[in-house]
Enzyme design. Structure first.
Site, PDB file in Angstrom:
ATOM      1  N   GLU A  98       0.820  -1.207   0.000  1.00 44.91           N
ATOM      2  CA  GLU A  98       0.000   0.000   0.000  1.00 44.91           C
ATOM      3  C   GLU A  98       0.859   1.264   0.000  1.00 44.91           C
ATOM      4  OE1 GLU A  98      -4.024  -1.421   2.271  1.00 44.91           O
ATOM      5  OE2 GLU A  98      -2.322  -0.920   3.531  1.00 44.91           O
ATOM      6  N   CYS A 115       3.462   8.518   0.889  1.00 44.02           N
ATOM      7  CA  CYS A 115       4.111   7.614   1.832  1.00 44.02           C
ATOM      8  C   CYS A 115       4.272   6.267   1.121  1.00 44.02           C
ATOM      9  CB  CYS A 115       3.217   7.496   3.070  1.00 44.02           C
ATOM     10  SG  CYS A 115       3.786   6.283   4.264  1.00 44.02           S
ATOM     11  N   CYS A 122       6.717  -6.896   7.007  1.00 44.30           N
ATOM     12  CA  CYS A 122       7.818  -6.337   7.803  1.00 44.30           C
ATOM     13  C   CYS A 122       8.251  -7.367   8.838  1.00 44.30           C
ATOM     14  CB  CYS A 122       7.354  -5.065   8.508  1.00 44.30           C
ATOM     15  SG  CYS A 122       8.690  -4.237   9.401  1.00 44.30           S
ATOM     16  N   CYS A 126       6.899  -4.882  15.586  1.00 41.49           N
ATOM     17  CA  CYS A 126       6.455  -3.859  16.552  1.00 41.49           C
ATOM     18  C   CYS A 126       5.016  -4.149  16.979  1.00 41.49           C
ATOM     19  CB  CYS A 126       6.560  -2.462  15.952  1.00 41.49           C
ATOM     20  SG  CYS A 126       8.245  -1.991  15.511  1.00 41.49           S
ATOM     21  N   CYS A 129       1.885  -2.131  15.446  1.00 38.83           N
ATOM     22  CA  CYS A 129       1.836  -1.899  14.000  1.00 38.83           C
ATOM     23  C   CYS A 129       1.184  -3.062  13.252  1.00 38.83           C
ATOM     24  CB  CYS A 129       3.259  -1.664  13.484  1.00 38.83           C
ATOM     25  SG  CYS A 129       3.320  -1.335  11.731  1.00 38.83           S
ATOM     26  N   SER A 224      12.140   6.041  14.655  1.00 39.40           N
ATOM     27  CA  SER A 224      10.941   5.718  15.431  1.00 39.40           C
ATOM     28  C   SER A 224      11.366   5.240  16.809  1.00 39.40           C
ATOM     29  CB  SER A 224      10.120   4.636  14.713  1.00 39.40           C
ATOM     30  OG  SER A 224       9.722   5.121  13.455  1.00 39.40           O
ATOM     31  N   LEU A 225      11.267   6.131  17.777  1.00 41.36           N
ATOM     32  CA  LEU A 225      11.771   5.826  19.129  1.00 41.36           C
ATOM     33  C   LEU A 225      10.663   5.186  19.972  1.00 41.36           C
ATOM     34  CD1 LEU A 225      14.098   6.160  21.215  1.00 41.36           C
ATOM     35  CD2 LEU A 225      13.050   8.365  21.818  1.00 41.36           C
ATOM     36  N   CYS A 341      -0.581   6.001  10.269  1.00 34.75           N
ATOM     37  CA  CYS A 341       0.664   5.344  10.694  1.00 34.75           C
ATOM     38  C   CYS A 341       0.363   4.025  11.391  1.00 34.75           C
ATOM     39  CB  CYS A 341       1.407   6.217  11.696  1.00 34.75           C
ATOM     40  SG  CYS A 341       1.954   7.754  11.034  1.00 34.75           S
TER      41      CYS A 341
END
Ligand code: SAH
Length: 363
Positions: A98, A115, A122, A126, A129, A224-225, A341
């Site tokens: 996407e 984006c 992935c 995480c 996500c 990305s912390l 996000c």
């Protein structure tokens, strides 16, 4: 036509030097290379036969050996809340990715962002996500990354002035193709996007961050912390185990910016990571003359984390500002089409009602 038809490679996989050798193999002069880039990206044509200043003979050679577009368009959804658009594409090996078109993001009303995804799925796992839930399939080629921008531009009729590598996947696990795609976006004879308008986001793959710095890559970097406590971050972002953020912060403090880079630290605001201790730890972590903190309210998804109340986020932001930490707040865009996000899952959705409120995955 896709790569699957007869395993032809996409011409969009080539950077300037690579296309020079292709052209040389065809017995053509180097000046053709720029012409072809202009057709592929600036003019964004769909077919070799549209390249009217290229001889029929050369177009035939391209047609025989290469395909132009490696992705096939599957679906497009438009948010009824903020006009954000989400595009679903199928790859030659039948996977889905996407891309999101975000209009007027932030306070600059002229910003138009695409984006892009960098991987199919992935591997980072995480907790918050959606992309992590589908696991990892493979890296996208440079052509598959670039074609997302080509197709979104063509379908929307809009020319984006910003690209963020914040779609599906971890860009720094696909370093070569991501950087190649970014370089091609930057060519004056392609999209001609300034290096300041290209941002690569990473969850913190330290060797790749160091390589990015060593190679003096000029693009913006986003880290990305999302946590200031290492034990907590390990649970939410397993990458912390291998590459603790303390080591990353040390490298960034000493070595960035190398040239024109801007560094943004991305921080999802959850109920449990916006305390005064978090503010204090954030203060110590970076040199804020070089770093900006970008706050993102936690988006909904299949996770068990809690979205804070507005007044809790406001109080966190106030404390950060009192500490002179520069902050920007990212508005959640496209949440009704799962385009925000951490919501990209590569599933085809069917709208249940015209307001786009209820969406059901259909595969
Ligand atoms: N893997 C890269 C690129 C993905 S960017 C990276 O981690 O940076 C996706 C961004 O969305 C990341 O900053 C991530 O922290 C954020 N994100 C993921 N899930 C989210 C959620 N549920 N709510 C808000 N932001 C989320």
């Amino acid at each position: 036509m896709t790569k699957n038809d007869n395993m032809k490679q996409s011409i969009k996989d080539f950077d300037y030097d690579e296309l020079c050798s292709v052209i040389a193999d065809f017995g053509e002069k180097e000046y053709r290379v720029k012409q072809i880039f202009v057709w592929l990206y600036e003019k964004n044509v769909e077919d070799f036969d549209e390249m009217t200043n290229i001889s029929k003979e050369l177009r035939n050679k391209f047609n025989e050996k290469y395909i132009m577009s490696p992705l096939s368009f599957e679906d497009r959804q438009i948010s009824t809340i903020d006009g954000t658009e989400k595009f679903l594409f199928k790859t030659f090996d039948n996977h889905f990715i996407e891309s999101v078109l975000i209009k007027n993001q932030g306070d600059k009303s002229d910003r138009l962002t695409i984006c892009v995804s960098s991987q199919i799925g992935c591997p980072m796992g995480c907790r918050f996500c959606e992309t992590a839930k589908i696991g990892f399939k493979r890296n996208l080629s440079a052509g598959e990354i670039l074609d997302q921008v080509c197709q979104v531009r063509r379908m929307s009729g809009l020319i984006n002035n910003n690209v963020v590598f914040m779609g599906m996947g971890e860009p720094f696990l696909n370093y070569d193709n991501v950087l190649k795609a970014a370089d091609i976006m930057n060519y004056t004879f392609s999209f001609h996007l300034s290096v300041r308008k290209i941002t690569i986001s990473t969850c913190g793959i330290l060797p790749a961050i160091e390589r990015f710095i060593d190679e003096k890559r000029p693009y913006n970097l986003a880290l990305s912390l999302n946590d200031t406590d290492s034990n907590k971050r390990i649970v939410n972002m397993p990458v912390e185990k291998k590459y603790p953020f303390k080591n990353i912060a040390a490298v960034l403090k000493d070595r960035l910016p190398v040239s024109r880079n801007r560094l943004t630290v991305e921080y999802i605001m959850r109920k449990d990571n916006i305390s005064s201790e978090d503010v204090n730890r954030l203060k110590k972590m970076f040199n804020y003359s070089k770093v900006k903190l970008n706050l993102i309210p936690l988006n909904n998804g299949n996770h068990d984390l809690i979205i804070p109340e507005k007044h809790e986020m406001d109080s966190f932001i106030k404390k950060l500002e009192e500490m002179n930490i520069p902050v920007s707040i990212r508005k959640s865009m496209g949440s009704d089409i799962s385009g925000a996000c951490g919501q990209l899952s590569g599933k085809r959705y069917r709208l249940k009602n015209s307001m786009g409120g209820n969406v059901n995955a259909i595969h």
